[in-house]
Write an enzyme that holds these catalytic residues in place. Structure first.
Site, short mmCIF file in Angstrom:
data_model
loop_
_atom_site.label_atom_id
_atom_site.label_comp_id
_atom_site.label_asym_id
_atom_site.label_seq_id
_atom_site.Cartn_x
_atom_site.Cartn_y
_atom_site.Cartn_z
N TYR A 1 3.69 -10.19 -4.71
CA TYR A 1 3.84 -8.75 -4.47
C TYR A 1 2.83 -8.00 -5.32
O TYR A 1 2.68 -8.30 -6.50
CB TYR A 1 5.26 -8.31 -4.86
CG TYR A 1 5.49 -6.83 -4.71
CD1 TYR A 1 6.02 -6.30 -3.54
CD2 TYR A 1 5.17 -5.95 -5.74
CE1 TYR A 1 6.22 -4.94 -3.39
CE2 TYR A 1 5.36 -4.58 -5.60
CZ TYR A 1 5.89 -4.08 -4.43
OH TYR A 1 6.07 -2.73 -4.29
N GLU B 1 0.95 -0.68 -0.95
CA GLU B 1 1.84 -1.81 -1.21
C GLU B 1 1.41 -3.00 -0.37
O GLU B 1 1.31 -2.92 0.85
CB GLU B 1 3.28 -1.43 -0.86
CG GLU B 1 4.27 -2.52 -1.23
CD GLU B 1 5.71 -2.15 -0.86
OE1 GLU B 1 5.96 -1.91 0.33
OE2 GLU B 1 6.56 -2.11 -1.76
#
Ligand code: ADP
Ligand code: MG
Length: 399
Positions: free
Chosen positions: A119, A207
């Site tokens: 991530y 993101e």
């Protein structure tokens, strides 16, 4: 302002970031053509909506055991069949709310052989006024659970704008992801590219979940979610052109035509207020008395009768609104102009819910007089506290 995954990836690619080959498609035929062009042997058919959680999402119109909004398939026929199932249907994910979002676009991408999922995100940290990186080895579709149960697996740091991005930032990311050798070098290069894209384009958030390591040892951006600072969009016509109004709240689009700062919310009390601070305070006090605001609305300092009328119409058109609170402090804004606008709007669209009006400041007497002589069924209030209590009570009684 948000954009789609495929648009975000095109931007990141311009900055040299490693993304998979992919082609957007608006029809099953285009999806089929894209699949041929990409060549396979593995394709991913990805619903393009302005919300995450697509992989685990469910289509309203399909049986409960049907696959989600991101599908890995192994033939051109399956690309087309998936496209047929997804396009026009409503995808519900943890980020869309119950109503879901209609899928009108797809992204057909070549399938990657994934070894690890990480991530990585970037955002403006308002506490430090810097661009911050958030990194975790635990990427993929369960990042919310990671943040909740093992927050120590998330590494954060911010970049000093005076020095800008430095090799040390890249090394921090590589270390946080346990990467060494060539993969660490790839991570360092990627961090530089992402920072350049983020700052050049005035992004508010970027993101990447997942950022993957492929079986052949390459770092790859497999998902990308980007939003931009709306106040800076005027500097980027190429970004403004990516806007997809079908993804936005119709009331918010209408409001933007009149230069109103309007955000739709989930509650039942519509608010018309001037000044962002007063609007926030009004929302707070509605909550304090046990109800929820249906919107944030700042009609601005120098609003005209037309703008006030437009604002009032937007509020009344929302079926979730069970009561309206008009709270105006007339400084530059004059109370009689607000009263005029409210009266004009009610004459045009009618008033089916309780309305509390609290006016204070410039021309307050003239404003109150206009309203009391208008014959409208308005509950007058003296101050903010009084107004909030009155509207919450009126809505409860009407329910
Ligand atoms: P969302 O976050 O909205 O669920 P993603 O783009 O992250 O959508 O896709 C969900 C999952 O699908 C990813 O975590 C990844 O495991 C897989 N995936 C996405 N794109 C690809 C691809 N090009 N190749 C292989 N797997 C993919
Ligand atoms: Mg994702």
């Amino acid at each position: 302002m948000n954009i789609h995954e495929y648009q975000a990836k095109a931007i990141l690619k311009e900055y040299g970031a490693p993304v998979s080959r992919g082609i957007p498609a608006f029809t099953p035929d285009e999806a089929e053509k894209a699949a041929h062009e990409l060549g396979g042997p593995v394709w991913v058919v990805k619903s393009q909506i302005h919300a995450g959680g697509r992989g685990k999402g469910k289509f309203k119109e399909l049986p409960a055991d049907a696959k989600g909004g991101v599908r890995v398939v192994k033939s051109v026929q399956d690309v087309k069949a998936s496209a047929q199932e997804m396009l026009g249907n409503t995808l519900v994910t943890i980020q869309t709310g119950e109503a879901g979002k209609q899928v009108n676009r797809l992204y057909i991408e070549e399938g990657a052989a994934i070894d690890k999922e990480f991530y990585l995100s970037m955002l403006i940290d308002r506490v430090t006024s810097r661009v911050a990186f958030v990194v975790s080895t635990e990427g993929g579709m369960d990042i919310e659970d990671v943040a909740h149960s093992t927050p120590e697996k998330i590494v954060t740091f911010s970049v000093d704008p005076a020095t800008g991005i430095q090799p040390l930032h890249g090394r921090k990311v590589a270390k946080a992801l346990n990467l060494s050798g060539d993969l660490a070098k790839q991570a360092e290069a990627l961090v530089k590219q992402l920072y350049a894209a983020f700052t050049d384009k005035d992004m508010a958030m970027l993101e990447i979940n997942p950022l993957v390591v492929t079986n052949d040892g390459k770092l790859k951006v497999l998902d990308a979610k980007v939003s931009f600072d709306s106040n800076a969009i005027y500097r980027h016509p190429e970004v403004a052109a990516l806007r997809d109004e079908t993804e936005e709240d119709a009331k918010e689009i209408e409001a933007s035509k009149y230069d109103l700062s309007y955000i739709a919310l989930d509650g039942s009390i519509g608010c018309m207020v001037n000044g962002a601070g007063l609007a926030m305070a009004t929302m707070d006090i509605i909550k304090l008395y046990g109800a929820e605001p249906a919107n944030f609305l700042d009609v601005g300092g120098g609003a005209t009768k037309e703008r006030v009328t437009a604002a009032f119409k937007i509020i009344t058109a929302d079926p979730a609104v069970k009561g309206i609170l008009v709270n105006i402090f007339g400084g530059i804004m004059r109370c009689d102009v607000i009263a005029d606008g409210v009266i004009a709007a009610v004459k045009e669209v009618g008033l089916k819910v309780p309305l509390v009006v609290r006016l204070e400041g410039t021309n307050v007497e003239a404003g109150k007089k206009l309203i009391s002589e208008s014959g409208l069924n308005v509950i007058a209030a003296d101050d903010l506290d009084d107004a909030a209590q009155k509207i919450v009570k009126a809505v409860k009684e009407a329910a």
